[in-house]
Scaffold this motif. Structure first.
Motif, PDB file in Angstrom:
ATOM      1  N   THR A 412       0.560  -0.947  -0.181  1.00 22.91           N
ATOM      2  CA  THR A 412      -0.081  -0.075   0.324  1.00 22.91           C
ATOM      3  C   THR A 412       0.970   1.454  -0.003  1.00 22.91           C
ATOM      4  OG1 THR A 412       0.138  -0.335   2.451  1.00 22.91           O
ATOM      5  CG2 THR A 412      -2.065  -0.999   1.771  1.00 22.91           C
ATOM      6  N   LEU A 413       1.943   0.980   0.560  1.00 20.70           N
ATOM      7  CA  LEU A 413       2.924   1.955   0.491  1.00 20.70           C
ATOM      8  C   LEU A 413       3.912   2.445  -0.681  1.00 20.70           C
ATOM      9  CD1 LEU A 413       4.000   3.728   3.166  1.00 20.70           C
ATOM     10  CD2 LEU A 413       6.313   2.363   3.310  1.00 20.70           C
ATOM     11  N   LEU A 414       4.040   1.698  -1.105  1.00 18.97           N
ATOM     12  CA  LEU A 414       4.521   1.485  -3.397  1.00 18.97           C
ATOM     13  C   LEU A 414       3.921   1.018  -3.530  1.00 18.97           C
ATOM     14  CD1 LEU A 414       8.342   1.143  -1.482  1.00 18.97           C
ATOM     15  CD2 LEU A 414       7.338   3.611  -1.971  1.00 18.97           C
ATOM     16  N   PRO A 415       2.727   1.895  -3.958  1.00 20.51           N
ATOM     17  CA  PRO A 415       1.737   0.722  -5.295  1.00 20.51           C
ATOM     18  C   PRO A 415       2.141  -0.254  -6.242  1.00 20.51           C
ATOM     19  CG  PRO A 415       1.163   2.653  -4.595  1.00 20.51           C
ATOM     20  CD  PRO A 415       2.318   2.718  -3.988  1.00 20.51           C
ATOM     21  N   LYS A 416       3.425   0.898  -6.650  1.00 21.22           N
ATOM     22  CA  LYS A 416       3.838   0.938  -8.071  1.00 21.22           C
ATOM     23  C   LYS A 416       5.363   0.054  -7.935  1.00 21.22           C
ATOM     24  CE  LYS A 416       1.963   4.522 -11.062  1.00 21.22           C
ATOM     25  NZ  LYS A 416       2.088   5.509 -10.554  1.00 21.22           N
ATOM     26  N   ALA A 417       6.116   0.179  -6.830  1.00 18.10           N
ATOM     27  CA  ALA A 417       7.455  -1.202  -7.046  1.00 18.10           C
ATOM     28  C   ALA A 417       7.050  -3.078  -7.447  1.00 18.10           C
ATOM     29  CB  ALA A 417       7.766  -1.250  -5.634  1.00 18.10           C
ATOM     30  N   PRO A 418       7.906  -3.443  -7.448  1.00 19.19           N
ATOM     31  CA  PRO A 418       8.139  -4.416  -8.098  1.00 19.19           C
ATOM     32  C   PRO A 418       7.427  -5.676  -6.721  1.00 19.19           C
ATOM     33  CG  PRO A 418      10.127  -3.552  -8.164  1.00 19.19           C
ATOM     34  CD  PRO A 418       9.578  -2.328  -8.043  1.00 19.19           C
ATOM     35  N   HIS A 419       7.219  -6.531  -6.703  1.00 22.42           N
ATOM     36  CA  HIS A 419       6.320  -7.679  -5.776  1.00 22.42           C
ATOM     37  C   HIS A 419       7.189  -7.777  -5.068  1.00 22.42           C
ATOM     38  CE1 HIS A 419       2.654  -8.011  -7.327  1.00 22.42           C
ATOM     39  NE2 HIS A 419       2.565  -8.217  -8.469  1.00 22.42           N
ATOM     40  N   PHE A 420       8.817  -8.236  -5.497  1.00 21.70           N
ATOM     41  CA  PHE A 420       9.421  -8.514  -4.239  1.00 21.70           C
ATOM     42  C   PHE A 420      10.264  -7.379  -3.202  1.00 21.70           C
ATOM     43  CE2 PHE A 420      13.715  -5.887  -5.322  1.00 21.70           C
ATOM     44  CZ  PHE A 420      12.947  -5.619  -6.678  1.00 21.70           C
ATOM     45  N   ILE A 421       9.858  -6.838  -3.732  1.00 21.53           N
ATOM     46  CA  ILE A 421       9.886  -5.156  -2.216  1.00 21.53           C
ATOM     47  C   ILE A 421       8.756  -5.260  -2.033  1.00 21.53           C
ATOM     48  CG2 ILE A 421       9.968  -3.042  -2.038  1.00 21.53           C
ATOM     49  CD1 ILE A 421      12.297  -2.740  -4.975  1.00 21.53           C
ATOM     50  N   GLN A 422       7.474  -5.052  -2.566  1.00 22.71           N
ATOM     51  CA  GLN A 422       6.288  -4.995  -2.227  1.00 22.71           C
ATOM     52  C   GLN A 422       5.773  -5.517  -1.103  1.00 22.71           C
ATOM     53  OE1 GLN A 422       2.923  -4.928  -5.080  1.00 22.71           O
ATOM     54  NE2 GLN A 422       3.280  -3.205  -4.801  1.00 22.71           N
TER      55      GLN A 422
END
Lengths: 464, 62
Positions: A412-422
């Protein structure tokens, strides 16, 4: 005593981030409240643990010094290492706040086990009262040394019961372990694997890191390490701990069998999976033995937690506020705090609902925040000042609390980040910021923790 | 030497899960990922035991 604890947390994190897999995990917790790691994902825990052990190898030579300086609790340790009473107080408060949800969890497990193993004869509310009274009496009667042989008894009983169930159930229903796994793979393809997103590999690794580092930060585990005989014994014990976890393989066998045999368990019912399958496969007396093992598994760690919490409350919090308290008064206070801690936990057990599970996840990330100052304090030249350590810990705890209460994740914080970061666990995010702030503040403040003050050794309060 | 050991221990932690995240082949009746996990339990214990023996010796020599 410290073994097997980590699985439990992993389980509860799974509760919170539920997906199709949760039935396995949920099942395991209901069993004994202690060792429900989804096994396929657990091994990194042990690899990462070795780092921790490295730090413990450096740490262990201080045991003699700890004895000399009357260091009994985690808070004592920080107080001495950073030569700061307020830092010790901060650590003590974080510790007690984190332990309450943990105790509640054990009581909830006890509640399930008693009401299920009695075939509903004992209502859950009564079960919790019984559990709470048992624990309190147990703490008074045995103290810290008495729990040692009970722990051994408990371990043997659980080992026998789990290994038996783990081997018998797959054979009983599927004719063997491999046929069981093959059936599972055929009915639910991909169930055994980590998915690409959500509970992905980066989630797994970051969570393992949280658990591996956080586990020893629990005040009761930390205290147990401090009370080891000598450094060598502590190291040998650490080496054996991973082997002990092999029991989890059998727990997984039971869990997977339950997934196939008793499908469609929803919500809170998943906690009942073990007893449902045991009742399906066995006569009542075996269900009774399973229940007895489970009860011990919930109560023994619980007594340790309550004792530690009461000790910290009197020795590290009350005494920090009123320094002129005598040791006799402290011993008395500890005894008074034992039932108070139990009662508070009892109230949360009744009224906390499932929010306790979220709180435990938060608590786990809380204690993790104590890790950086601990590791730095083990270095010969500690680069961290008490101001830096405090600032880092407070920031870490606040971040974790915010993320939990706002129900935010990296996604929710970084909606555009790649999945491995999310998918990275929030505890790891908080500890990263904690580390940065700790080092930054330390760079600008004076470091005077090297001067350890001498203090008259006093009798151990908890053993009296 | 110490640094090399630390670096080596990072490799399985980062790389291997993507490689071992599979069911086939079954080893001792276990899906590969679960076999891998179990194997590491035992290996970790062995590694830790060796390091504790080395540590004990170092202390004796002091």
């Amino acid at each position: 005593m410290t073994s097997g604890r980590s699985g439990e947390e992993l389980r509860f994190v799974n509760h919170v981030r539920s997906d199709g897999r949760r039935d396995v995990f949920d099942f395991c917790v209901s069993w004994s409240q202690r060792s429900g790691i989804p096994y396929g994902r657990s091994h990194y825990l042990y690899i990462l643990r070795s780092y921790l052990h490295r730090s413990f190898l450096d740490f262990t030579p201080n045991l003699a010094l700890c004895e000399k300086h009357n260091v009994l609790t985690q808070s004592d340790f920080f107080t001495k290492k950073y030569n700061s009473k307020s830092l010790g107080l901060l650590v003590a408060v974080i510790g007690v706040l984190s332990m309450i949800p943990y105790i509640v969890l054990q009581l909830k497990g006890f509640q399930i086990i008693v009401s299920e193993a009695s075939y509903g004869l004992i209502p859950p509310t009564v079960a919790v009262w019984i559990g709470m009274l048992c624990v309190t009496v147990f703490v008074y009667v045995s103290g810290i040394h008495g729990s040692a042989w009970t722990a051994v008894l408990k371990d043997i009983l659980i080992l026998v019961v789990i290994v038996f169930l783990g081997i018998y159930l797959p054979i009983h229903y599927f004719g063997g372990v491999q046929p069981m796994f093959e059936t599972l793979e055929a009915t639910k393809p991909g169930f055994l694997l980590l998915p690409d997103e959500g509970l992905s590999i980066s989630w797994y690794i970051s969570l393992c890191l949280t658990i591996a580092l956080g586990q020893y930060m629990w005040p009761h585990c930390f205290g147990a390490s401090l009370s080891s005989q000598n450094e060598s014994a502590l190291r040998k014990n650490s080496a054996i701990l991973p082997l002990y976890q092999i029991i989890l393989v059998f727990i997984l066998f039971i869990g997977f069998t339950a997934v196939l045999q008793i499908p469609n368990l929803q919500g809170g019912d998943t906690d009942l999976a073990l007893f449902k399958i045991a009742k399906d496969a066995f006569p009542p007396w075996i269900v009774g033995v399973v229940g007895a093992a489970g009860m011990l598994a919930a109560l023994v760690p619980c007594s340790m937690l309550i004792l530690t919490a009461a000790t910290i409350l009197s020795k590290n919090i009350y005494k920090a506020v009123k320094p002129d308290t005598s040791n006799e008064q402290l011993a008395k206070l500890t005894r008074i705090f034992v039932p108070i801690v139990s009662l508070v936990s009892l109230i949360f057990t009744f009224y906390g609902g499932n929010t306790m599970i979220a709180l435990l996840t938060m608590a786990y990330s809380f204690v993790l925040q104590l890790f950086p100052p601990l590791v730095f304090s083990l270095l010969k030249r500690n680069p961290v000042s008490k101001a830096g350590a405090s600032a880092g810990m407070i920031l870490g705890v606040v971040l974790v609390a915010y993320f939990t209460l706002a129900e935010a994740t990296m996604a929710t914080l970084l909606p555009k980040a790649p999945h491995f970061i999310q998918d990275i666990d929030i505890g790891i995010v908080a500890i990263t910021f904690n580390l940065i702030v700790t080092l930054a503040v330390s760079a600008f403040t004076r470091k005077d923790q090297q001067t350890i003050q001498e203090e008259e050794p006093v009798k151990r309060i908890i053993t009296s | 030497m110490k640094k090399i050991i630390v670096l080596l221990s990072v490799i399985p932690a980062i790389g291997s899960l993507s490689v071992v995240n599979r069911v086939e082949p079954y080893i001792f009746g276990l899906p590969f990922i679960i076999f891998w996990a179990t194997a590491w339990l035992i290996l970790t214990s062995i590694c830790l035991y060796i390091s504790s023996v080395i540590c004990d010796r170092q202390e004796e020599n002091k």
